[in-house]
Design an enzyme around this catalytic site. Structure first.
Site, PDB file in Angstrom:
ATOM      1  N   ASP A 138      -0.306  14.520   0.320  1.00  9.65           N
ATOM      2  CA  ASP A 138      -0.253  13.535  -0.766  1.00  9.65           C
ATOM      3  C   ASP A 138      -0.512  14.272  -2.080  1.00  9.65           C
ATOM      4  O   ASP A 138      -1.570  14.887  -2.256  1.00  9.65           O
ATOM      5  CB  ASP A 138      -1.313  12.461  -0.542  1.00  9.65           C
ATOM      6  CG  ASP A 138      -1.098  11.239  -1.424  1.00  9.65           C
ATOM      7  OD1 ASP A 138      -0.289  11.315  -2.371  1.00  9.65           O
ATOM      8  OD2 ASP A 138      -1.759  10.214  -1.174  1.00  9.65           O
ATOM      9  N   GLU A 194       4.034  12.756   0.000  1.00  8.36           N
ATOM     10  CA  GLU A 194       3.771  11.437  -0.571  1.00  8.36           C
ATOM     11  C   GLU A 194       3.625  11.526  -2.087  1.00  8.36           C
ATOM     12  O   GLU A 194       2.917  12.398  -2.600  1.00  8.36           O
ATOM     13  CB  GLU A 194       2.495  10.854   0.042  1.00  8.36           C
ATOM     14  CG  GLU A 194       2.210   9.428  -0.399  1.00  8.36           C
ATOM     15  CD  GLU A 194       1.125   8.763   0.438  1.00  8.36           C
ATOM     16  OE1 GLU A 194       0.470   7.850  -0.094  1.00  8.36           O
ATOM     17  OE2 GLU A 194       0.947   9.146   1.615  1.00  8.36           O
ATOM     18  N   ASP A 203       4.038   5.556  -2.571  1.00 10.17           N
ATOM     19  CA  ASP A 203       2.718   4.929  -2.647  1.00 10.17           C
ATOM     20  C   ASP A 203       2.592   4.227  -3.994  1.00 10.17           C
ATOM     21  O   ASP A 203       2.732   3.012  -4.088  1.00 10.17           O
ATOM     22  CB  ASP A 203       1.615   5.962  -2.449  1.00 10.17           C
ATOM     23  CG  ASP A 203       0.221   5.341  -2.451  1.00 10.17           C
ATOM     24  OD1 ASP A 203       0.101   4.127  -2.693  1.00 10.17           O
ATOM     25  OD2 ASP A 203      -0.755   6.070  -2.205  1.00 10.17           O
ATOM     26  N   GLN A 239       4.210   3.652   2.124  1.00 10.90           N
ATOM     27  CA  GLN A 239       2.860   3.388   2.590  1.00 10.90           C
ATOM     28  C   GLN A 239       2.514   1.945   2.259  1.00 10.90           C
ATOM     29  O   GLN A 239       2.546   1.539   1.090  1.00 10.90           O
ATOM     30  CB  GLN A 239       1.790   4.286   1.971  1.00 10.90           C
ATOM     31  CG  GLN A 239       0.462   4.049   2.696  1.00 10.90           C
ATOM     32  CD  GLN A 239      -0.779   4.589   2.021  1.00 10.90           C
ATOM     33  OE1 GLN A 239      -1.879   4.101   2.283  1.00 10.90           O
ATOM     34  NE2 GLN A 239      -0.632   5.563   1.165  1.00 10.90           N
ATOM     35  N   LYS A 272      -0.107  -0.158   1.665  1.00 12.08           N
ATOM     36  CA  LYS A 272      -1.526   0.021   1.332  1.00 12.08           C
ATOM     37  C   LYS A 272      -2.202  -1.344   1.424  1.00 12.08           C
ATOM     38  O   LYS A 272      -2.226  -2.111   0.472  1.00 12.08           O
ATOM     39  CB  LYS A 272      -1.648   0.610  -0.073  1.00 12.08           C
ATOM     40  CG  LYS A 272      -2.716   1.666  -0.219  1.00 12.08           C
ATOM     41  CD  LYS A 272      -2.648   2.303  -1.600  1.00 12.08           C
ATOM     42  CE  LYS A 272      -3.664   3.423  -1.715  1.00 12.08           C
ATOM     43  NZ  LYS A 272      -3.178   4.708  -1.231  1.00 12.08           N
ATOM     44  N   SER A 323      -6.860   2.765   2.556  1.00 13.11           N
ATOM     45  CA  SER A 323      -7.679   3.625   1.720  1.00 13.11           C
ATOM     46  C   SER A 323      -8.910   4.111   2.465  1.00 13.11           C
ATOM     47  O   SER A 323      -9.456   3.396   3.326  1.00 13.11           O
ATOM     48  CB  SER A 323      -8.120   2.848   0.471  1.00 13.11           C
ATOM     49  OG  SER A 323      -9.004   3.611  -0.309  1.00 13.11           O
TER      50      SER A 323
END
Length: 416
Positions: free
Chosen positions: A238, A272, A306, A328, A330, A359
């Site tokens: 990421d 990412e 993301d 993603q 989230k 997270s």
């Protein structure tokens, strides 16, 4: 069936919250030391302890259903809801949400999840903070499962018409970049994906990306040297838009991604958030163009969205545009859990990969609920949570999926 009582308990989340904009703009940022000025509204310091409000529903059968209200590490960034401050929301929970909960029929989950996610007349048509919606829906799903004496995955499968997968979903183990002992433990445990290893500041990449190239090569070599025969994880990193900050020219960025793919071999490589644009539309277009350039040059790096991909509608836009290989999901950003369920199913329908993520700032409670969502919807992989210790998150998710699969198999056998 309605709850007999409701309690709200403040506590600690699994990590901390951080002002992403301040970090990205500062060349002198020092982790856990507030030596720079916050830039994102709501932050008093660049790094703050994460907070949680646990919602406890006392059910008529004597059991307690629990859900945890939490936000993500980088709250307030790229269209996310503002930083979650528990004390700011307690009065509203007591005065508005509690009366509704005490009159809520928990026999079914989906209509309740939709209700908590919608605008509230008592709030002049405003919605609750995404962290509150997330925690409320966890508690309501737990309550419905307890009422029906079945796993939460069973409730999801029943109300969405899905099947519960009979094996754990792959997990991306999230490790600190400078902790190779932690990495070795994940290799020993043969996790499906690793190491996440955040590159938050452009300086983390090194001159012309040299530090990242060295790190990716080191990870690949370590897996080859220490992994069991036949162990072939996917490598995921990421980078929080830092590649776009370092390589302003798309040709240079594509070339760099090609170099990364070369040193990652023989393993598949996922990146990412290679860029973070100023708007969602620009983000989708930049990622789409980058993905097209990679394909034209036969560079098999897979891109993960993301930032700017925070809601169910956002995820649909990214998927429909063919902007990335994976999104993603989230979960705290999407609010009520039904949005995450719908997001996974939409991605599967559109044949776009997805990570049922979240997270490090989450909790054991929200992680276990995530495991049930995963078993009932079958995303491509999960992000380990809570924390970035990897061991704990991988354990919580894996064991919850294994236990739930065992219970589900037993239930099926008993019906035969």
């Amino acid at each position: 069936m309605k709850p007999l009582d409701v309690e709200f308990v403040t506590g600690l989340s699994g990590y901390f919250v951080k002002d992403l904009e301040a970090v990205r703009q500062s060349p002198t940022y020092d982790p856990l030391v507030n030596n720079i000025t916050p830039r994102t509204p709501g932050f008093q310091q660049v790094v703050q302890a994460g907070q949680v409000i646990s919602i406890l529903l006392h059910l008529p059968n004597g059991q307690w259903a629990v859900g945890d209200c939490v936000d993500v590490i980088f709250s307030g960034a790229a269209s996310r809801d503002p930083l979650f401050n528990a004390n700011e929301h307690l009065p509203l929970l007591e005065s508005v949400v509690k009366p509704w909960l005490l009159n809520c029929d928990i026999t079914h989950f989906r209509p309740n999840a939709i209700r908590v996610d919608s605008p509230w007349p008592e709030l002049q048509g405003l919605r609750l903070h995404s962290a509150i919606r997330y925690g409320l829906s966890q508690a309501l799903l737990s309550a419905t499962a307890l009422a029906h004496l079945c796993p939460a995955a069973g409730i999801i499968a029943r109300e969405w018409g899905t099947s519960i997968v009979d094996r754990p979903v792959d997990i991306l183990a999230s490790c600190h970049r400078d902790d190779f002992l932690q990495l070795d433990r994940m290799i020993m445990k043969q996790v499906a994906m690793l190491p996440h290893a955040s590159f938050i500041h452009v300086h983390d990449l090194g001159p012309r990306g040299s530090a990242m190239l060295e790190f990716v090569e080191k990870v690949s070599r370590r897996v080859q040297e220490r992994g069991a025969p036949g162990y072939r994880p996917r490598l995921h990193f990421d980078v929080y838009g830092t590649m776009g900050d370092l390589f302003l020219d798309d040709t240079e960025l594509v070339s760099f991604l090609g170099e990364l793919q070369r040193v990652a071999q023989p393993y598949d490589l996922l990146i990412e958030s290679p860029v973070i644009a100023a708007t969602k539309a620009a983000q989708i277009q930049q990622l789409k163009n980058l993905r097209l350039r990679l394909r034209e040059q036969s560079i098999p790096v897979q891109l993960v969205a993301d930032e700017w991909c925070n809601t169910l509608d956002d995820i649909r836009e990214f998927a429909d545009a063919g902007a990335v290989d994976f999104v993603q999901i989230k979960m705290p950003d999407l609010g009520s859990i039904h949005n995450s369920i719908d997001a996974v199913l939409y991605c599967r329908e559109r044949k776009v990969g997805c990570c049922l993520g979240g997270s490090a700032n989450e909790t054991d409670v929200s992680a276990r609920i995530t495991a049930h969502v995963a078993l009932a919807t079958q995303p491509d992989f999960l992000l380990s949570k809570p924390g970035i210790g990897a061991d704990e998150g991988v354990m919580i998710l894996t064991n919850e999926m294994l236990r739930t699969s065992a219970v589900t198999r037993k239930s099926r056998l008993n019906k035969i």
